[in-house]
Write an enzyme that holds these catalytic residues in place. Sequence first.
Site, PDB file in Angstrom:
ATOM      1  N   GLU A 178       0.889  -1.169   0.000  1.00 34.01           N
ATOM      2  CA  GLU A 178       0.000   0.000   0.000  1.00 34.01           C
ATOM      3  C   GLU A 178       0.920   1.210   0.000  1.00 34.01           C
ATOM      4  O   GLU A 178       1.484   1.570   1.022  1.00 34.01           O
ATOM      5  CB  GLU A 178      -0.887  -0.086   1.254  1.00 34.01           C
ATOM      6  CG  GLU A 178      -2.214   0.601   1.066  1.00 34.01           C
ATOM      7  CD  GLU A 178      -2.158   2.005   1.586  1.00 34.01           C
ATOM      8  OE1 GLU A 178      -1.804   2.898   0.785  1.00 34.01           O
ATOM      9  OE2 GLU A 178      -2.455   2.212   2.770  1.00 34.01           O
TER      10      GLU A 178
ATOM     11  N   CYS B 207      -2.091   8.922   2.518  1.00 32.04           N
ATOM     12  CA  CYS B 207      -1.873   8.594   1.100  1.00 32.04           C
ATOM     13  C   CYS B 207      -3.159   8.750   0.305  1.00 32.04           C
ATOM     14  O   CYS B 207      -3.118   8.800  -0.918  1.00 32.04           O
ATOM     15  CB  CYS B 207      -1.292   7.197   0.960  1.00 32.04           C
ATOM     16  SG  CYS B 207      -2.287   5.957   1.742  1.00 32.04           S
TER      17      CYS B 207
HETATM   18  C1  SIN Z   1      -2.928   5.840   4.576  1.00 27.80           C
HETATM   19  O1  SIN Z   1      -2.776   7.036   4.533  1.00 27.80           O
HETATM   20  O2  SIN Z   1      -1.946   5.095   4.443  1.00 27.80           O
HETATM   21  C2  SIN Z   1      -4.255   5.170   4.789  1.00 27.80           C
HETATM   22  C3  SIN Z   1      -5.381   6.076   5.011  1.00 27.80           C
HETATM   23  C4  SIN Z   1      -6.691   5.399   5.358  1.00 27.80           C
HETATM   24  O3  SIN Z   1      -6.791   4.202   5.648  1.00 27.80           O
HETATM   25  O4  SIN Z   1      -7.680   6.099   5.329  1.00 27.80           O
END
Ligand code: SIN
Length: 485
Positions: free
Chosen positions: A255, A289
């Site tokens: 991810e 992200c």
């Molecule tokens: C992330 O920023 O890595 C994940 C964000 C989310 O699960 O909403």
Amino acid sequence: MDDVIGRIPKQLFIDGKWQDSADGSTFGVDDPGNEQRLCEIADGQSADAEAAVEAAVTAQESWARTPPRERGEILRRAFELMTERADELALLMTLEMGKSLKESRAEVIYAAEFFRWFSEEAVRIDGRYSPNPAGGGRTIVTRQPVGPCLLVTPWNFPLAMGTRKIGPAVAAGCTMIVKPPQLTPLSMLNLAALLTEAGLPDGVLNVVSSTSATRIVNPVLGDARVRKMSFTGSTEVGRKLVEQCAPNLQRMSMELGGNAPFLVFADADLDAAVQGAVTAKMRNNGESCVAANRFHVAEPVAEEFTRRLTEKMAGLRIGHGTEEGVSVGPLISDGQRDKVIELVGDARDRGATATTGGEPLDGKGFFYRPTVLSGVPEGARILREEVFGPVAPITTFTDEDEAVALAGDTEFGLVGYLFTRDLDRAIRVGEALPTGMVGINTGLVSNPAAPFGGVKASGFGREGGHEGIDEYLDTKYLAVAVGAH
Ligand code: SIN
């Protein structure tokens, strides 16, 4: 506050025991809101990582045999404990990560929901039984835990990025070695204690905090008995980890980074679009992200959208996350703030205008004002690079084709957002965006019951939803000969 920090474990958690690192070394964890030291914790060494692998490998067989209902019940108890202790967990998170208490509480609930979801998935790992087309035999398809896993979690969501890996691993019957982030490891150490209280057996979860990711990751991935790695973090590091998994062909979930476009069409409900923009941009101080990275707005509504977004962003209160009424905390570090300063500077040098914000705050803590940039020209770095900060750059488009082309003009493919009242357009554009997720008339896609993940340089694999547990299961097929009577 001192009580919360005083109560949490500060050692490594290996084979059900809290212990110092192999050489007794420690490192400091600081509050990004005032740059003060919160505490010192054990600094894991390679020998600790190796011990964690031994513990995970030893526990794997009996853990895989533990009935799914029992594994699910442990997750359910952990969900309940997290919910009961939400305030305390939120305070700890705010102290180490900076986000406001309100946001931390929301993350605790989000994180706990992964445990609830996967407690329900644990008992629904199914298979298939079918007669062979030519007769004379049967096919049985079953699924088994992949085995010991390495889980590497990021600093921005100290709990939720852990529970959405640990939850499915526990549900599937996998043991784990977790490497928490150097900047925000305390929530994970606390979670290990909570999972023990919920009944997780020794060796199933091992947590090795460290100042050196490679010191932990190298020996773990170098051991072929470790069968999977799940990573949330930058694309740059993800690429290296993919290479590291090659010799032992370990399964991977990656991810990685994002560069989310946020499209506002001329027929959009502008109030909803502005509210969605604030959520998609400002959740987690922009350090996510899935944060909207760039706003592409239809020309006829661009001025009004910019005016309303500017007003909302200017009204957000900035301060230490524990202060009443604060919604924007500090960034995680000086380095992160410098990156934001640099990207805004570049956009301004190329002709963009800050309609609000555009500068850091003086004094202690890594604060940067919520910022809206209008008239951002095509070549600006801020449109290409992940901002990870509270800055909303705005550009315009003339028609749907241009909007889709602008949105997809990136190596990343995690999420896109679009606002329109036209259902046909919503589906058409939603399907056309080259991303793993699309928010339609919403600025929030994160949901434990849905498959979170990206395409292209944003990685592969899914977390959450029915897909989340598949990442921790291998498919096995039994060919059965059945003779005639
Ligand atoms: C992330 O920023 O890595 C994940 C964000 C989310 O699960 O909403």
